[in-house]
Each structure stands twice: as C-alpha cells, then as structure tokens.
Write a protein that holds these residues in place. Structure first.
Motif, PDB file in Angstrom:
ATOM      1  N   PRO A   1     -13.731  52.976  50.147  1.00  0.00           N
ATOM      2  CA  PRO A   1     -13.064  52.234  49.188  1.00  0.00           C
ATOM      3  C   PRO A   1     -11.741  53.029  48.769  1.00  0.00           C
ATOM      4  O   PRO A   1     -11.855  54.390  48.762  1.00  0.00           O
ATOM      5  CB  PRO A   1     -14.052  52.352  47.942  1.00  0.00           C
ATOM      6  N   TYR A   2     -10.799  52.405  48.444  1.00  0.00           N
ATOM      7  CA  TYR A   2      -9.481  53.233  48.185  1.00  0.00           C
ATOM      8  C   TYR A   2      -9.591  53.535  46.463  1.00  0.00           C
ATOM      9  O   TYR A   2      -9.365  54.740  46.555  1.00  0.00           O
ATOM     10  CB  TYR A   2      -8.266  52.088  48.002  1.00  0.00           C
ATOM     11  N   GLU A   3     -10.226  52.840  45.701  1.00  0.00           N
ATOM     12  CA  GLU A   3     -10.281  53.065  44.257  1.00  0.00           C
ATOM     13  C   GLU A   3     -11.582  54.193  44.187  1.00  0.00           C
ATOM     14  O   GLU A   3     -12.528  53.768  43.654  1.00  0.00           O
ATOM     15  CB  GLU A   3     -10.200  52.137  43.526  1.00  0.00           C
ATOM     16  N   SER A   4     -11.370  55.413  44.542  1.00  0.00           N
ATOM     17  CA  SER A   4     -12.418  56.260  44.440  1.00  0.00           C
ATOM     18  C   SER A   4     -11.934  57.709  44.484  1.00  0.00           C
ATOM     19  O   SER A   4     -10.564  57.844  44.699  1.00  0.00           O
ATOM     20  CB  SER A   4     -13.489  56.285  45.718  1.00  0.00           C
TER      21      SER A   4
ATOM     22  N   CYS B   1       0.537  62.592  45.046  1.00  0.00           N
ATOM     23  CA  CYS B   1      -0.874  62.563  45.058  1.00  0.00           C
ATOM     24  C   CYS B   1      -1.574  63.242  44.077  1.00  0.00           C
ATOM     25  O   CYS B   1      -2.740  62.863  43.220  1.00  0.00           O
ATOM     26  CB  CYS B   1      -1.580  62.664  46.654  1.00  0.00           C
ATOM     27  N   LEU B   2      -1.056  64.636  43.506  1.00  0.00           N
ATOM     28  CA  LEU B   2      -1.619  65.323  42.699  1.00  0.00           C
ATOM     29  C   LEU B   2      -1.732  64.843  41.389  1.00  0.00           C
ATOM     30  O   LEU B   2      -2.654  64.830  40.663  1.00  0.00           O
ATOM     31  CB  LEU B   2      -1.168  66.635  42.728  1.00  0.00           C
TER      32      LEU B   2
ATOM     33  N   LYS C   1      -5.736  59.713  37.536  1.00  0.00           N
ATOM     34  CA  LYS C   1      -6.732  58.395  37.810  1.00  0.00           C
ATOM     35  C   LYS C   1      -8.023  58.926  38.868  1.00  0.00           C
ATOM     36  O   LYS C   1      -8.597  57.722  39.057  1.00  0.00           O
ATOM     37  CB  LYS C   1      -5.779  57.424  38.516  1.00  0.00           C
ATOM     38  N   HIS C   2      -8.141  59.968  39.159  1.00  0.00           N
ATOM     39  CA  HIS C   2      -9.244  60.555  39.749  1.00  0.00           C
ATOM     40  C   HIS C   2      -9.205  59.965  41.167  1.00  0.00           C
ATOM     41  O   HIS C   2     -10.205  59.510  41.473  1.00  0.00           O
ATOM     42  CB  HIS C   2     -10.375  60.310  38.776  1.00  0.00           C
TER      43      HIS C   2
END
Length: 380
Positions: free
Chosen positions: A200-203, A319-320, A326-327
């Motif tokens: 999953p992308y949203e993880s 990305c940081l 947004k974790h």
C-alpha cells in the motif's frame, strides 16, 4: 604536459612520431581495461629510456603525491619514471612517443590508450630483444649511457609512487556483454519496482513510492556514471538500464492487469506513459554523458560531483516533510538519505575544489527542492 593521443609529436623536430599517454589534469581521459599481456610488454620499455631530462614530472591526476622522483611498481619490480620517454616502433610503420608515466596512468587511473597503440605494442618485437635495443641506440645517436645499464630499476625498499591511490575498483566495460548485463539488470529493477505496487502507498513505509519518485532514477544514474569507462559508455549504460526498467515495468503491469484488479487497464497497454518514460531514459543517458565529464578534474568537475548528492538530498527533504506530517514515505526517505550520504562522501573526496562542491550541493539542493519536490510532494 598534455597532448592529445595520436597527434604529431612536436617536443623535438628530429622525428616523426605520434603522441600517446600525455595526460594532464583538466583533460578527458579515455578509460577502460587493457590486456595484461600488453602491460607486461609495455613495462619492459621502461628499461630503455629516451629523451632523458634533468628534472622530473609528477602525476597531476593523483590526489596525494609523494615528493621526489616517481617510482612505479608492477608485480615484483619497481622503476623510476617521470623524467624520460619511451618509443614504440609499430609494424604499421608508425612510431609512438609516450612519457614513462604512461604505465602509472594505466595501472592507477584506468587509462586505456588507443587500440592502434595497444596493437603496436602487442605486435612489435619484445623490448628486451637485440633488435629493439639497436633501434633505441640508433635513435639515441649511439649514446648508450642510459641503455647499457639498467638505470631506471629501483632495488631499494623505496615506496612505490602513490601506491595508496585508489581509483574506482570496478569499471563497466564498453562492450556488448556489459551493455546486455545493464539492460537485463534494468529489466529486473523494473520488475521489482512494479511488484512493489502490491504494497500500500498510504502507509508508513509506502514501499510502492519507489516506482513513482525520482530518487531511484537519480541513484541509478549516479552509480552507473561513476562506474562507467567513457562518456559514450555512460550514455549507453544509463539508457539501456533505464529503458530495460521501463519496458519490464509497463509490460508487467499490462500482464498483471488480466489477473489482478489493482493493475486493471481494460486490456490496454499504457503506450503514452511508456513512450514518455522511454524518452526520459534517453534524458538519463544524456545526463550520464554530461556527468562523466567530472573526470576532467577541473573546477567544473567539482560542480558535477555535487549533483547526484543534491538530487537525492532534495528528494529526501521532501519525503521527510511527508513522513513527519502524514506518516508516509519512510522507506523512500531512508533510501534517499542513504544515497545522499554515499554520494556526498564519495564524490566529495574526488572533488578538487571542496568549497565549490559544498556550495554547489547546498544551492542545487535548495533549488531542486523548491522547484521540483515542494510543488509535487507537499501537495500530496
């Protein structure tokens, strides 16, 4: 002192010879492997010096150099160099004039002379033969002081010239086998990137992000350029790797679309994106071609050395930001920071102008972050 390979030798007017191996910092070096037999035969030429000078020349390509006359080691033998030249008489009728440091350039800096010269050395009489001795004696007008005794050989425990120098230990050869390997590695990378879409992308880890962000591309081009042996080789290597990755990435998506809803494409191949990324593969090849000019060892090289680390650092910063707010993208953040650190340390050591390298890295990182990653990542 620099002279382009195979140009007319003009240091003296008494001969019609061609320059070979006159390298100097700030000029491109043709790099690649040479046969061991060639090195063994060329080494013997150092026994018979010509055009001996009262002073000596040191290698301008080395980072740390010892004072005094250069001493070169090959296998169990050491010889002085830097204050004389050698001559190779080819069976093609040509005469080649090379500095004695040519062996150092080959052994320590990966220099590959033109194939014409390699063939001349391989096909000519052995330098230890009476025939060659007579040619050198005639060239020296019968003066045999430097020929009768072995003056260049070092019998002491004197440290070999710049023996601690470590150039790139592994080089990608400019041949079909290496090109095929890069293409196959690209195909494998594309498959792995596509399979990452199962995560999953949203993880927190967002492992599928490796297929959507540029960090993997920047890291790949940087490593390939660093290991390449020439500008053309760098272009071909990067293009084949990236195109192989693009082909497998979209072909696998098309195949998986028939079996998994996640990759559903209504039975259609994504031709538009496929073409776009093939074009980007060409752009990566061009970028690699340009980056390879960092081997010229001039002030512009320090700027080029800073680019891979800057690209990785810019994406790592973006990305940081996503990770904190947004974790997400932990995997990509760690990947980017790791390669930013690796490029930063390794290429910093190779840069001649450290201040320019640092300034370039900082400025390019900020620019790339604000122009590329801030609009893209921070809007996610």
């Amino acid at each position: 002192m620099y002279f382009k390979d195979l140009t007319k030798y003009k240091y003296t007017d008494k001969e019609d010879s061609l320059n070979i191996g006159w390298l100097e910092k700030g000029h491109m070096i043709n790099k690649g492997d040479v046969p061991e037999e060639f090195i063994e035969k060329l080494w013997k030429y150092l026994r018979y010096p010509v055009n001996v000078c009262r002073g000596f020349h040191i290698c301008s390509l080395c980072k740390n150099i010892e004072k005094g006359v250069p001493v070169i080691r090959y296998k169990d033998e050491k010889r002085q160099a830097g204050y004389y030249e050698i001559r190779v008489w080819g069976k093609n009728g040509k005469v080649y004039a090379a500095p004695s440091l040519i062996i150092h350039y080959i052994l320590q800096h990966g220099y590959r002379p033109p194939q014409e010269f390699i063939d001349a050395v391989m096909d000519s009489e052995d330098a230890s033969s009476d025939e060659y001795y007579q040619k050198v004696l005639d060239y020296s007008n019968g003066y045999d002081f430097w020929l009768e005794d072995d003056h260049t050989k070092v019998n002491s425990n004197e440290e070999a010239y710049n023996s601690n120098y470590n150039d790139v230990p592994i080089k990608i050869k400019d041949n079909f086998k290496a090109y095929l390997l890069l293409f196959l590695l690209g195909i494998l990378a594309g498959i792995l990137c596509r399979l990452s879409d199962f995560f999953p992308y949203e993880s927190l880890w967002s492992l599928s992000s490796i297929a959507t962000l540029f960090g993997f591309w920047i890291a790949s081009v940087g490593v390939i350029t660093y290991l390449s042996s020439s500008n053309i080789g760098a272009f071909i290597n990067s293009f084949l790797y990236m195109s192989g990755m693009t082909i497998s990435f979209y072909v696998l998506k098309y195949i998986l679309g028939f079996y998994n809803q996640r990759f559903d494409n209504d039975g259609k191949f994504q031709t538009d994106l496929f073409i776009i990324y093939l074009v980007l593969s060409v752009a990566c090849g061009i970028g690699s071609f340009i980056l390879y000019y960092w081997n010229k060892g001039n002030i512009f090289s320090s700027f080029l050395y800073a680019l891979p680390a800057s690209g990785m650092a810019a994406e790592a910063a973006g990305c940081l930001f996503i990770l904190v707010n947004k974790h997400m993208l932990l995997g990509q953040t760690l990947f980017d920071f790791l390669f930013a650190l690796l490029f930063g340390v390794i290429l910093f050591k190779k840069a001649d102008n450290k201040i320019l390298y640092i300034l370039s890295a900082v400025i390019v990182t900020i620019l790339v972050f604000w122009v590329v990653y801030k609009p893209f990542l921070l809007s996610v």
